[in-house]
Design an enzyme around this catalytic site. Sequence first.
Site, short mmCIF file in Angstrom:
data_model
loop_
_atom_site.label_atom_id
_atom_site.label_comp_id
_atom_site.label_asym_id
_atom_site.label_seq_id
_atom_site.Cartn_x
_atom_site.Cartn_y
_atom_site.Cartn_z
N GLY A 162 0.80 -1.22 0.00
CA GLY A 162 0.00 0.00 0.00
C GLY A 162 0.83 1.26 0.00
N GLY A 208 -1.04 -7.53 1.03
CA GLY A 208 -1.79 -7.96 -0.13
C GLY A 208 -2.19 -9.42 -0.05
N GLY A 240 -0.86 -11.92 -1.37
CA GLY A 240 0.30 -12.80 -1.17
C GLY A 240 0.63 -12.97 0.30
CB THR A 241 0.86 -10.55 3.12
OG1 THR A 241 1.87 -9.77 2.47
CG2 THR A 241 1.16 -10.61 4.61
CB ILE A 242 -3.94 -12.89 2.83
CG1 ILE A 242 -4.19 -11.45 3.29
CG2 ILE A 242 -5.07 -13.80 3.31
CD1 ILE A 242 -5.38 -10.81 2.64
CG ASP A 297 -20.22 -24.45 -0.44
OD1 ASP A 297 -18.98 -24.30 -0.42
OD2 ASP A 297 -20.91 -24.30 -1.47
CB THR A 317 7.07 -9.77 5.87
OG1 THR A 317 6.73 -8.66 5.01
CG2 THR A 317 5.80 -10.34 6.48
CD GLU A 368 2.86 -14.38 -4.83
OE1 GLU A 368 3.94 -14.64 -5.43
OE2 GLU A 368 2.47 -13.21 -4.62
#
Length: 328
Positions: free
Chosen positions: A12, A66, A68-70, A216, A39, A276
């Site tokens: 960001g 972002g 990728g971090t999640i 689900d 990180t 990724e």
Amino acid sequence: MRARVIYNPTAGRESLKRQMIDILGVLEAGGYEASAFATTPKPHSAKEEAVRAAKAGFDVIIAAGGDGTINEVVSGLSPLRKRPKLGIIPAGTTNDFARALNIPRNDLVKAAEVITHNEAIGIDVGQCNDQYFINIAAGGYLTDLTYEVPGKLKTAFGYLAYLVKGAEKLPQVKPIMMRIEYDKGVFEGLASMFFIALTNSVGGFEQIVPDANLTDGKFSLIVIKTANLFELMQIANQMLIGGKHLDNPNVLYVKTRYIKASAIDGSKLMINLDGEYGGDAPAVFRNQQQRLKIFANLKDYPQVTANDDRLKQVEEQFRQGMSELNGE
């Protein structure tokens, strides 16, 4: 209650780094003993810290950055027997997963406030071989856009960078002979790409999987059975006008818990996991139903869904990108 924020300091336009004191203050006011970890360029930095923090007994792990971090934090927590709750503070280019959970994407402090409301739901996690994903897996042409677009362009132009790169690569799309096995059938034939979605938001658009369900235990599998430029443009247009692409004869759409994807003509079939590179096929995908508890905004939150609003958002990102490149 202890909370550990794992954040990407460059996400960001470094706004996360600048607002971290305010974010930690919100969490402290909400009853958490909060701390942060920035990180590093070291591979799997966020994943390793998520594992360490979970084993150290933190009650909540917050992925800030972002998609990728999640993904890294999810990949660290998912294999564990004892898994802390997960929070999200989005600061990436598209923030697909945060979009699906109605988490504010333009206000990092308000995103942190969602965690203090203590409204958590169990969400599905996808497993691909020995890796994990939380939003989408994909294979074939154009699915490599997310890691082909240079980071500087993504920072400057946001979502527009993907549109430009996609338009550049569209004429190069070629069919691949694929075999895709799923719960109640097999697709074997020429296709340009496939998507395995857990949420309704892919690449910033919310109509690719209009009936997605986070809990689900089923993937939404989409196979694009053509590489013809005109037909691909037709599918893309239908996608933007309310999910009508699912009725297109060149699209296979099914719900399934299990998928095995492979190329059967010697072609290389790269797999994309949450933006990724996730290795090459063959790949086996399994849905881990409600594997993680995650904080979500369960109240109504304004989202950009109309095409006109989406175009305005892209135009604004373009103007911001030009200003940044011009040093304004």
